[in-house]
Write a protein that holds these residues in place. Structure first.
Motif, PDB file in Angstrom:
ATOM      1  N   ARG A  27       0.836  -1.212   0.000  1.00 52.43           N
ATOM      2  CA  ARG A  27       0.000   0.000   0.000  1.00 52.43           C
ATOM      3  C   ARG A  27       0.866   1.255   0.000  1.00 52.43           C
ATOM      4  O   ARG A  27       0.574   2.214  -0.701  1.00 52.43           O
ATOM      5  CB  ARG A  27      -0.935   0.007   1.208  1.00 52.43           C
ATOM      6  CG  ARG A  27      -2.168  -0.857   1.041  1.00 52.43           C
ATOM      7  CD  ARG A  27      -3.208  -0.589   2.126  1.00 52.43           C
ATOM      8  NE  ARG A  27      -2.710  -0.784   3.477  1.00 52.43           N
ATOM      9  CZ  ARG A  27      -2.658  -1.959   4.106  1.00 52.43           C
ATOM     10  NH1 ARG A  27      -3.099  -3.048   3.489  1.00 52.43           N
ATOM     11  NH2 ARG A  27      -2.195  -2.056   5.334  1.00 52.43           N
ATOM     12  N   LEU A  28       1.932   1.251   0.782  1.00 53.61           N
ATOM     13  CA  LEU A  28       2.820   2.405   0.840  1.00 53.61           C
ATOM     14  C   LEU A  28       3.486   2.652  -0.515  1.00 53.61           C
ATOM     15  O   LEU A  28       3.527   3.790  -0.994  1.00 53.61           O
ATOM     16  CB  LEU A  28       3.881   2.197   1.924  1.00 53.61           C
ATOM     17  CG  LEU A  28       4.842   3.348   2.159  1.00 53.61           C
ATOM     18  CD1 LEU A  28       4.087   4.611   2.582  1.00 53.61           C
ATOM     19  CD2 LEU A  28       5.868   2.969   3.206  1.00 53.61           C
ATOM     20  N   LEU A  29       3.987   1.601  -1.136  1.00 52.76           N
ATOM     21  CA  LEU A  29       4.603   1.762  -2.454  1.00 52.76           C
ATOM     22  C   LEU A  29       3.595   2.247  -3.492  1.00 52.76           C
ATOM     23  O   LEU A  29       3.957   2.995  -4.404  1.00 52.76           O
ATOM     24  CB  LEU A  29       5.236   0.446  -2.907  1.00 52.76           C
ATOM     25  CG  LEU A  29       6.567   0.090  -2.272  1.00 52.76           C
ATOM     26  CD1 LEU A  29       6.961  -1.331  -2.630  1.00 52.76           C
ATOM     27  CD2 LEU A  29       7.655   1.062  -2.685  1.00 52.76           C
ATOM     28  N   CYS A  30       2.355   1.840  -3.354  1.00 55.72           N
ATOM     29  CA  CYS A  30       1.323   2.241  -4.317  1.00 55.72           C
ATOM     30  C   CYS A  30       0.964   3.720  -4.206  1.00 55.72           C
ATOM     31  O   CYS A  30       0.260   4.239  -5.070  1.00 55.72           O
ATOM     32  CB  CYS A  30       0.084   1.370  -4.164  1.00 55.72           C
ATOM     33  SG  CYS A  30       0.311  -0.291  -4.835  1.00 55.72           S
ATOM     34  N   THR A  31       1.456   4.401  -3.170  1.00 51.46           N
ATOM     35  CA  THR A  31       1.228   5.849  -3.084  1.00 51.46           C
ATOM     36  C   THR A  31       2.166   6.614  -4.009  1.00 51.46           C
ATOM     37  O   THR A  31       1.971   7.804  -4.233  1.00 51.46           O
ATOM     38  CB  THR A  31       1.408   6.366  -1.631  1.00 51.46           C
ATOM     39  OG1 THR A  31       2.762   6.166  -1.218  1.00 51.46           O
ATOM     40  CG2 THR A  31       0.456   5.662  -0.676  1.00 51.46           C
ATOM     41  N   ILE A  32       3.173   5.944  -4.544  1.00 51.32           N
ATOM     42  CA  ILE A  32       4.085   6.565  -5.502  1.00 51.32           C
ATOM     43  C   ILE A  32       3.352   6.688  -6.839  1.00 51.32           C
ATOM     44  O   ILE A  32       2.789   5.705  -7.329  1.00 51.32           O
ATOM     45  CB  ILE A  32       5.364   5.718  -5.679  1.00 51.32           C
ATOM     46  CG1 ILE A  32       6.113   5.605  -4.361  1.00 51.32           C
ATOM     47  CG2 ILE A  32       6.248   6.305  -6.773  1.00 51.32           C
ATOM     48  CD1 ILE A  32       7.260   4.607  -4.393  1.00 51.32           C
ATOM     49  N   PRO A  33       3.329   7.878  -7.431  1.00 50.29           N
ATOM     50  CA  PRO A  33       2.652   8.038  -8.726  1.00 50.29           C
ATOM     51  C   PRO A  33       3.200   7.056  -9.766  1.00 50.29           C
ATOM     52  O   PRO A  33       4.412   6.901  -9.913  1.00 50.29           O
ATOM     53  CB  PRO A  33       2.968   9.484  -9.119  1.00 50.29           C
ATOM     54  CG  PRO A  33       3.222  10.174  -7.820  1.00 50.29           C
ATOM     55  CD  PRO A  33       3.880   9.144  -6.941  1.00 50.29           C
ATOM     56  N   GLY A  34       2.300   6.375 -10.435  1.00 47.84           N
ATOM     57  CA  GLY A  34       2.667   5.427 -11.474  1.00 47.84           C
ATOM     58  C   GLY A  34       2.923   4.017 -10.980  1.00 47.84           C
ATOM     59  O   GLY A  34       3.134   3.112 -11.773  1.00 47.84           O
ATOM     60  N   MET A  35       2.909   3.814  -9.660  1.00 47.31           N
ATOM     61  CA  MET A  35       3.171   2.490  -9.084  1.00 47.31           C
ATOM     62  C   MET A  35       1.851   1.749  -8.916  1.00 47.31           C
ATOM     63  O   MET A  35       0.910   2.273  -8.335  1.00 47.31           O
ATOM     64  CB  MET A  35       3.855   2.650  -7.720  1.00 47.31           C
ATOM     65  CG  MET A  35       4.208   1.352  -7.040  1.00 47.31           C
ATOM     66  SD  MET A  35       5.602   0.463  -7.760  1.00 47.31           S
ATOM     67  CE  MET A  35       6.925   1.636  -7.498  1.00 47.31           C
TER      68      MET A  35
END
Length: 71
Positions: A27-35
């Protein structure tokens, strides 16, 4: 294509419980735009969640092939 779609769905169903312990990191990584979720899972499977092995963020980015290049 139905057979391939079924195989992918079955594989996804088997992988889901394996990624559950890493749900917060995903979930944390998915906050990166484009991830997206698949990319986040790939990063975690390649690098893990312990970033202390990297001396700097530059080394982490380099290992993850996230540094820009001149081609």
């Amino acid at each position: 294509m139905e057979c391939l779609d079924l195989a992918i769905d079955l594989l996804d169903a088997k992988l889901e419980p394996l990624t559950e312990p890493y749900a917060a990191a995903v979930r944390l990584l998915c906050t990166i735009p484009g991830m997206d979720k698949d990319s986040a899972i790939t990063i975690i499977s390649e690098i893990g969640t312990d970033m202390s092995q990297f001396d700097s963020s530059k080394r982490l980015y380099s290992r993850a092939s996230l540094t820009p290049g001149n081609n």
